[in-house]
Enzyme design. Structure first.
Site, short mmCIF file in Angstrom:
data_model
loop_
_atom_site.label_atom_id
_atom_site.label_comp_id
_atom_site.label_asym_id
_atom_site.label_seq_id
_atom_site.Cartn_x
_atom_site.Cartn_y
_atom_site.Cartn_z
N ARG A 180 12.66 43.95 35.87
CA ARG A 180 13.95 43.31 35.61
C ARG A 180 14.37 42.55 36.87
O ARG A 180 15.02 43.10 37.76
CB ARG A 180 14.98 44.37 35.21
CG ARG A 180 14.81 44.92 33.80
CD ARG A 180 15.16 43.89 32.74
NE ARG A 180 16.53 43.44 32.86
CZ ARG A 180 17.54 43.84 32.08
NH1 ARG A 180 17.32 44.68 31.11
NH2 ARG A 180 18.76 43.37 32.28
N GLU A 197 8.33 46.95 32.90
CA GLU A 197 9.15 45.75 32.75
C GLU A 197 9.86 45.52 34.07
O GLU A 197 10.66 46.35 34.51
CB GLU A 197 10.21 45.93 31.65
CG GLU A 197 11.12 44.70 31.55
CD GLU A 197 12.38 44.93 30.70
OE1 GLU A 197 13.01 46.00 30.81
OE2 GLU A 197 12.73 44.02 29.92
N GLN A 210 18.31 55.24 26.27
CA GLN A 210 16.86 55.33 26.56
C GLN A 210 16.46 56.74 26.96
O GLN A 210 17.07 57.34 27.84
CB GLN A 210 16.51 54.38 27.72
CG GLN A 210 16.60 52.91 27.35
CD GLN A 210 16.48 51.99 28.57
OE1 GLN A 210 16.96 52.33 29.66
NE2 GLN A 210 15.87 50.85 28.38
N LYS A 221 11.47 40.61 19.48
CA LYS A 221 12.20 41.78 20.00
C LYS A 221 13.66 41.72 19.56
O LYS A 221 14.37 40.76 19.84
CB LYS A 221 12.12 41.81 21.52
CG LYS A 221 12.95 42.89 22.17
CD LYS A 221 12.36 43.23 23.52
CE LYS A 221 13.37 43.46 24.57
NZ LYS A 221 12.78 43.36 25.90
N HIS A 254 19.80 40.50 21.53
CA HIS A 254 20.52 41.75 21.78
C HIS A 254 21.90 41.71 21.14
O HIS A 254 22.61 40.72 21.26
CB HIS A 254 20.69 41.98 23.30
CG HIS A 254 19.38 42.09 24.01
ND1 HIS A 254 18.60 41.00 24.30
CD2 HIS A 254 18.70 43.18 24.46
CE1 HIS A 254 17.50 41.40 24.91
NE2 HIS A 254 17.51 42.72 25.01
N ARG A 287 17.17 38.67 32.86
CA ARG A 287 18.21 38.64 31.85
C ARG A 287 19.53 38.04 32.39
O ARG A 287 20.08 38.55 33.37
CB ARG A 287 18.45 40.08 31.36
CG ARG A 287 19.33 40.18 30.15
CD ARG A 287 18.65 39.92 28.82
NE ARG A 287 17.71 40.93 28.40
CZ ARG A 287 16.48 40.64 27.93
NH1 ARG A 287 16.07 39.39 27.83
NH2 ARG A 287 15.67 41.60 27.54
N ARG A 294 13.82 54.81 19.12
CA ARG A 294 12.93 54.75 20.28
C ARG A 294 11.76 55.73 20.13
O ARG A 294 10.63 55.40 20.44
CB ARG A 294 13.73 55.05 21.55
CG ARG A 294 14.86 54.03 21.77
CD ARG A 294 15.68 54.37 23.00
NE ARG A 294 16.78 53.44 23.20
CZ ARG A 294 16.69 52.25 23.77
NH1 ARG A 294 15.52 51.81 24.20
NH2 ARG A 294 17.75 51.48 23.92
O1 LIG Z 1 15.55 44.06 25.96
C1 LIG Z 1 15.28 45.15 26.41
C2 LIG Z 1 15.42 46.35 25.60
C3 LIG Z 1 16.35 47.29 26.26
O2 LIG Z 1 17.63 46.71 26.17
C4 LIG Z 1 16.41 48.64 25.50
O3 LIG Z 1 17.27 48.76 24.64
O4 LIG Z 1 15.60 49.53 25.79
C5 LIG Z 1 15.93 47.54 27.70
C6 LIG Z 1 15.80 46.27 28.50
O5 LIG Z 1 15.31 46.57 29.80
C7 LIG Z 1 14.88 45.33 27.82
O6 LIG Z 1 14.87 44.10 28.51
#
Ligand SMILES: O=C1C[C@@](O)(C(=O)O)C[C@@H](O)[C@@H]1O
Length: 309
Positions: A34, A32, A212, A149, A122, A63, A187
């Protein structure tokens, strides 16, 4: 199969290119990018450089700060940049639900077929009820997402169960993640509940959201490529739990005997609430450590009492 995605959060194009190569070498399925992390980002010069000979499929995210990102410009410039990324052949573009209608209008049917649109939402404070989550998913579907998402935040580990419930019932591909250490299970168990993708970072300095795990942990400790709908969930219930080496030891043992299960660190606040929530047969065995050890005696005493009656 749930895809493993490494978020690239370098501040320069060069740094991102190095990390993309590292992600490919470490076994990721995609990266991804960013864009909002790149300092002084210039779309027309930087995007082609970023995408040139990228070793993995690419998801592009730009974002804005009103959704937890770092971009503080206007939507028009952002939409043009995302469209440029589509024209340059990226595989996925992420757009926030709040402006998804506007973005779909801006595209006016010109999205290249190859590119999938991820519409995201989010919540950095909490995880809504199942009903609210399901309504959110329906709204994301309605707007024309190829992939839904939803990222929420766990204030208690039991919050994750609501995300799982919604994921298993979702009719379109869905990425469901619960942020914070209490959300780790969302996750790692993404493949068990049909998640389209989960994020794994390269190292602890390269996070894009809280909670994460590293890609290495997902692959080497939790053996995520072998997790599926039938995988049993075991784990250590404790608080704190991060320091425990149990998951390393137990997962190695499980793998060596070929038992389809994964052993997780489970950061809980209330043991009874945890056991009540994760009572399905697939959550089939737990170890208990501080501060919950005393509970084991109560359970054992209750059982003895029952048996003696
Ligand atoms: O939207 C998401 C998910 C995320 O926020 C995560 O929780 O892993 C991580 C971000 O980079 C991604 O854009």
């Amino acid at each position: 199969m749930t895809l493993l995605c490494v978020p690239l959060v370098g501040r320069t194009v060069e740094e991102m290119k190095i990390d993309a190569a590292a992600a490919a070498a470490a076994g990721a399925d995609l990266v991804e990018i960013r864009l909002d992390y790149i300092e002084g980002f210039r779309p027309r010069e930087d995007l082609p450089r970023l995408l040139h000979s990228c070793p993995l499929p690419v998801l592009v995210t730009y974002r804005p700060n009103w959704e937890g990102g770092r971009y503080d410009g206007d939507d028009a410039t952002r939409f043009e940049t995302l469209y440029l990324a589509m024209e340059l052949g990226v595989d996925y573009v992420d757009i926030e639900l709040k402006v998804a209608d506007k973005f779909v209008g801006f595209l006016s049917g010109n999205k290249p077929d190859k590119c999938k649109l991820i519409v995201s939402s989010h919540n950095y404070e909490s995880t809504p009820s199942c009903e609210d989550l399901a309504n959110l998913v329906a709204r994301i579907q309605e707007v024309g997402a190829d992939i839904v998402k939803v990222a929420t935040t766990a204030t208690d580990i039991v919050d994750v169960s609501r995300m799982f419930q919604v994921m298993v019932h979702c009719q379109v591909p869905m990425i469901g993640l619960v942020m914070s250490e209490r959300g780790l299970m969302s996750r790692v168990l993404s493949p068990k509940f049909g998640g389209y993708l989960t994020f794994g970072i390269l190292d602890a300095t390269k996070t894009s959201a809280s909670g994460q795990p590293t890609l290495e942990e997902l692959l080497d400790i939790y053996n995520i490529r072998c997790i599926g709908p039938d995988t049993k969930v075991l784990g250590l219930i404790a608080n704190p739990v991060k320091q425990s080496k149990s998951p390393i030891l137990h997962n190695k043992c499980l793998q060596s005997v070929g038992y389809n299960a994964v052993y997780l660190p489970l950061l809980a606040d209330d043991l009874a609430r945890f056991l009540d929530t994760y009572s399905a047969p697939d959550f089939s065995g737990f170890s208990c450590s501080l501060p919950f050890k005393w509970m084991q005696y109560i359970v054992a005493m209750n059982m003895m009492l029952l048996l003696s009656q």
